[in-house]
Design an enzyme around this catalytic site. Structure first.
Site, short mmCIF file in Angstrom:
data_model
loop_
_atom_site.label_atom_id
_atom_site.label_comp_id
_atom_site.label_asym_id
_atom_site.label_seq_id
_atom_site.Cartn_x
_atom_site.Cartn_y
_atom_site.Cartn_z
N TYR A 52 42.97 38.14 76.90
CA TYR A 52 43.59 36.94 76.90
C TYR A 52 45.16 37.20 75.36
O TYR A 52 46.21 36.41 76.05
CB TYR A 52 43.47 35.84 76.08
CG TYR A 52 43.36 34.16 75.74
CD1 TYR A 52 43.92 33.53 77.20
CD2 TYR A 52 44.17 33.89 74.03
CE1 TYR A 52 44.59 32.15 76.88
CE2 TYR A 52 44.85 32.45 74.31
CZ TYR A 52 44.52 31.81 75.14
OH TYR A 52 45.52 30.60 75.12
N THR A 75 41.16 20.46 71.36
CA THR A 75 40.87 20.62 73.30
C THR A 75 39.80 20.51 73.17
O THR A 75 38.45 20.92 72.82
CB THR A 75 42.11 21.91 73.60
OG1 THR A 75 41.80 22.74 73.15
CG2 THR A 75 42.99 21.19 73.27
N ASN A 91 42.74 38.48 68.63
CA ASN A 91 41.49 38.18 68.38
C ASN A 91 40.02 39.06 68.88
O ASN A 91 40.43 39.39 70.02
CB ASN A 91 42.05 36.77 69.24
CG ASN A 91 41.02 35.61 68.57
OD1 ASN A 91 40.17 36.34 66.96
ND2 ASN A 91 40.00 34.76 69.06
N GLY A 126 46.59 28.89 81.98
CA GLY A 126 46.40 29.25 81.24
C GLY A 126 45.05 29.57 81.88
O GLY A 126 43.81 28.24 81.52
#
Lengths: 480, 480
Positions: free
Chosen positions: A386, A421, A380, A323
């Site tokens: 996304y 991450t 978002n 992704g």
């Protein structure tokens, strides 16, 4: 999910990588001073989660399996309680029933069979079942409420029964927000013959493998194929003999997924783009899998992946982890960036899956797992592209699950929340803190938490879990 | 929804009452100093919402109706765009198409027909449609994206089409979080003959009547009965001749609902418990309705309400607004308090509705509207009972909508988020501020916002809106 900055255009690997963000607040909260200050001020209390380790017991203490308990003290036990008790005992859990509670100090788990609730008034039995034992739940104890899927009740079911069973969702999501101490609460809704195949789901939800999953609803229904022998299903290598493909596997969450699938017994092919070939080779060596350099968006990709799988004799598990993000508010959006996000995140997974299904390479026992996102559920700021792509992944699950089920395969997705991450390390500090703290578990997850959920879905014993999207988000308060 | 303290046990009226909480932060943000400081610091910017006033135009400027616009500049127009343009023009909106955009300065609304998206790649047409005009959207402008319900696409639809249409949800929820300035964004998903009856929904969503609704998905499908003449549907009194019952109507949101239904033309019976009889009588006088003292939880209540309706010649609209809270964490819960919340909030509404349906009193054109809550969707710390009851209301919609549809009636619910009432005024200050600010619109709603949503569902012209739960929450970021 806070928005993140755009990532390197040259890699198809999940932009999330190396989980090395120091969560300084969590470190403080766990320090001697923090332990004194944090509870008193009502601040988030991110206790260390109980994650799975090899050889660890399923739960940190005895597991109480109970029915609803009426105000008269009578316990209403449905068939699901018996199945749950047997499934948990079979993997060595110390299962206790109400009559033995006096001999138990701390509980390591709680399973409440609420399938007998036939009207809203029956839900008061949840109080009888839970309230007396909640203070005895160990830190890291997991709670599972068993219900019946209101959308799949038998034709003769009353509206009152549907209302009661639907009410369980509000109850469990609230309890998840109350329990604290790294405890989790889920609702498992049974449909059809789901009760017969609920074992893998109970083992996952009671164990440390679901440490970062809370406040979720999981449906378990008719298995799409026969289940494996119980010994294999319950052993430490439930994926032995399974051939898996993981995209975007050079680093980050993808590498964690590959590593865990190998540890659970699978043969894993790690896929990533040419620009990440070196990292891919190193990761493949490190985890004990085989690298395959492939740009999943290319026209040739479906054919090449199919060819690769065919040579290996087929494929059992496909994890669409690759992704990218190209975050920008829509008023400043460039069409090519928008299109690239859609194509990598959902266009290519869709083409690959349809090709493998069409070629008969993903058949009986097959598993497709997509990676959606909290942004795909809630939207978002700064992530129209996304979020559209990750909502599209949910659409892919809905569209392909029936097709795959006819071939004996399942299609599901996980939807990570805030996971520590390289991607989230780049998020502005305040947003990052909110992403971590606006969750019942008060902290971010680790890549292994996402990998654990995928490994559960990939098990042959999870044949009754189909068409689902599981949030792996520490019960983030954000949603839709 | 922050948890609230327990309310007076003696009244069945919704504990929310008198919207008199001063939102001091909003006042500051709207002050000359606030206007300079707030945007620069990235603080929430709760602009005054554009609410409906009698005689006000539908939108604060021309409404652009467009299809998707490809990277080649070509506009892909589906049939839905034509219908939308005609429906809006019929109520006096200044509808413009792309070719006339040069003559327009500020847009008062935007409708994007995305029903033609047949693959993820087609979604890039959203950029072509929206990006060039987003900066021209007036404050308080409303955006509606039209799509096809992915769960109800024709059998021949491709998986790619389902993925694309599902992706719209992530897109719209994200855009809702980006637009600011009191603007709203919704997704309307058409199914069956929904496009033919989408008028009432478009009028609601483009107008100030939906000022506090954003980031939501509304499905419009086959109408459960014929629609009224267009003139009546589009006039200022769409509820004229309708007989409505509102429970918990002595004060608060219930009183607001009753007042608005009367203003839109309905004859309204206001119901509340004996302990609130005086307030009920005063409110009924004030709004121009008739009081009915009734404890909805009593065994005799269904029969008494039916009798009352029968004498009036039937009933068209039933609004189950009465509700109570008895908040306490589950570990401290008392069974009787838990049971009371379940019975008032969902047990009684279920019994009343089933009785009226069974007696044939709620038939063709009938409307049942439940009041759920954000807590029923997301759960809430300290509200296991309230959340279970409000999730149960969603179960009631699911269970009874098919039954009612067969009789020509609809069953829906609204799910309020943070609404400024006596209930939320009692919430601790920090929690209250979070409840208001953790929302795209950056502020709490008013009781009239909940009433407006209910009035829309109650319209005869809303016969294609059935089995839905609409959040009225300013796009609160909280959810599941």
């Amino acid at each position: 999910m806070p928005s993140s900055s755009s990532t390197d255009a040259t890699t198809g690997a999940d932009p999330a990588a190396e989980p090395q963000t120091a969560d300084r607040y969590a470190a403080f909260a766990r320090s001697p001073l923090g332990r004194r200050v944090v509870p008193g001020l009502g601040l988030p209390d991110p206790v260390p989660l109980r994650r799975d380790t090899p050889g660890a017991p399923l739960a940190p203490g005895p597991v109480l399996v109970t029915g609803l308990v009426g105000t008269d003290g009578h316990e209403h036990v449905g068939g699901a309680a018996g199945v749950a008790a047997a499934e948990l005992a079979a993997v060595g859990a110390d299962v206790v029933r109400r009559d033995a509670l006096a001999h138990v100090d701390r509980l390591g788990g709680l399973v409440v069979d609420a399938t007998t609730a036939g009207s809203p008034a029956d839900l008061v039995g949840l109080v009888g079942a839970c309230t007396p034992v909640l203070r005895r739940l160990a830190r890291g104890a997991h709670v599972v409420v068993l219900g019946l899927d209101p959308a799949a009740l038998p034709g003769g079911a009353t509206a009152a029964a549907r209302v009661a069973q639907r009410g369980l969702e509000g109850f469990t999501r609230s309890l998840g927000k109350e329990v604290g101490g790294g405890r989790t609460v889920q609702l498992v809704l049974l449909r059809g013959r789901g009760v017969d195949v609920v074992g893998s789901t109970l083992r996952f939800l009671l164990s440390g493998r679901s440490a970062f999953v809370s406040g979720q609803v999981v449906r378990v229904g008719d298995p799409v194929h026969d289940l494996p022998p119980a010994e294999q299903a319950r052993g430490p290598h439930p994926l032995s003999g399974r051939r898996a493909v993981v995209t975007g596997a050079a680093r980050g969450i993808g590498a964690s997924i590959a590593r865990l699938l190998v540890a659970r017994g699978a043969e894993v092919v790690l896929v990533d783009v040419p620009a990440a070939a070196d990292a891919l080779a190193a990761t493949a060596r490190s985890v004990g899998g085989a690298p395959l350099v492939l740009d999943i968006t290319s026209d040739l990709a479906p054919g090449r992946l199919a060819e690769h799988c065919e040579r290996a004799g087929g494929v059992d598990v496909v994890v669409h982890n690759a992704g990218i993000t190209r975050d920008r508010r829509l008023r400043n959006m460039r069409p090519d960036a928008f299109a690239a996000v859609l194509d990598v995140n959902v266009g290519a997974p869709l083409r690959l899956t349809e090709h493998l299904l069409g070629a008969g390479l993903l058949g009986r026992g097959g598993r497709v797992v997509g990676v959606s996102s909290l942004a795909g559920i809630a939207g978002n700021d700064g992530q129209t592209s996304y979020a559209a792509s990750k909502a599209g992944v949910i659409g892919m699950v809905d569209a392909l699950a029936p097709v795959a089920a006819a071939a004996g395969a399942t299609v599901n997705a996980v939807a990570p929340g805030f996971v520590e991450t390289r991607m989230t390390a780049a998020v502005p500090p305040l947003t990052r803190q909110l992403g971590r703290r606006l969750a019942s578990l008060g902290q971010g997850g680790l890549p292994v938490d996402v990998a654990e959920a995928i490994a559960w879905l990939a098990e042959p014993a999870s044949a009754g879990v189909d068409g689902q999207v599981l949030r792996v988000c520490g019960q983030s308060l954000l949603g839709a």
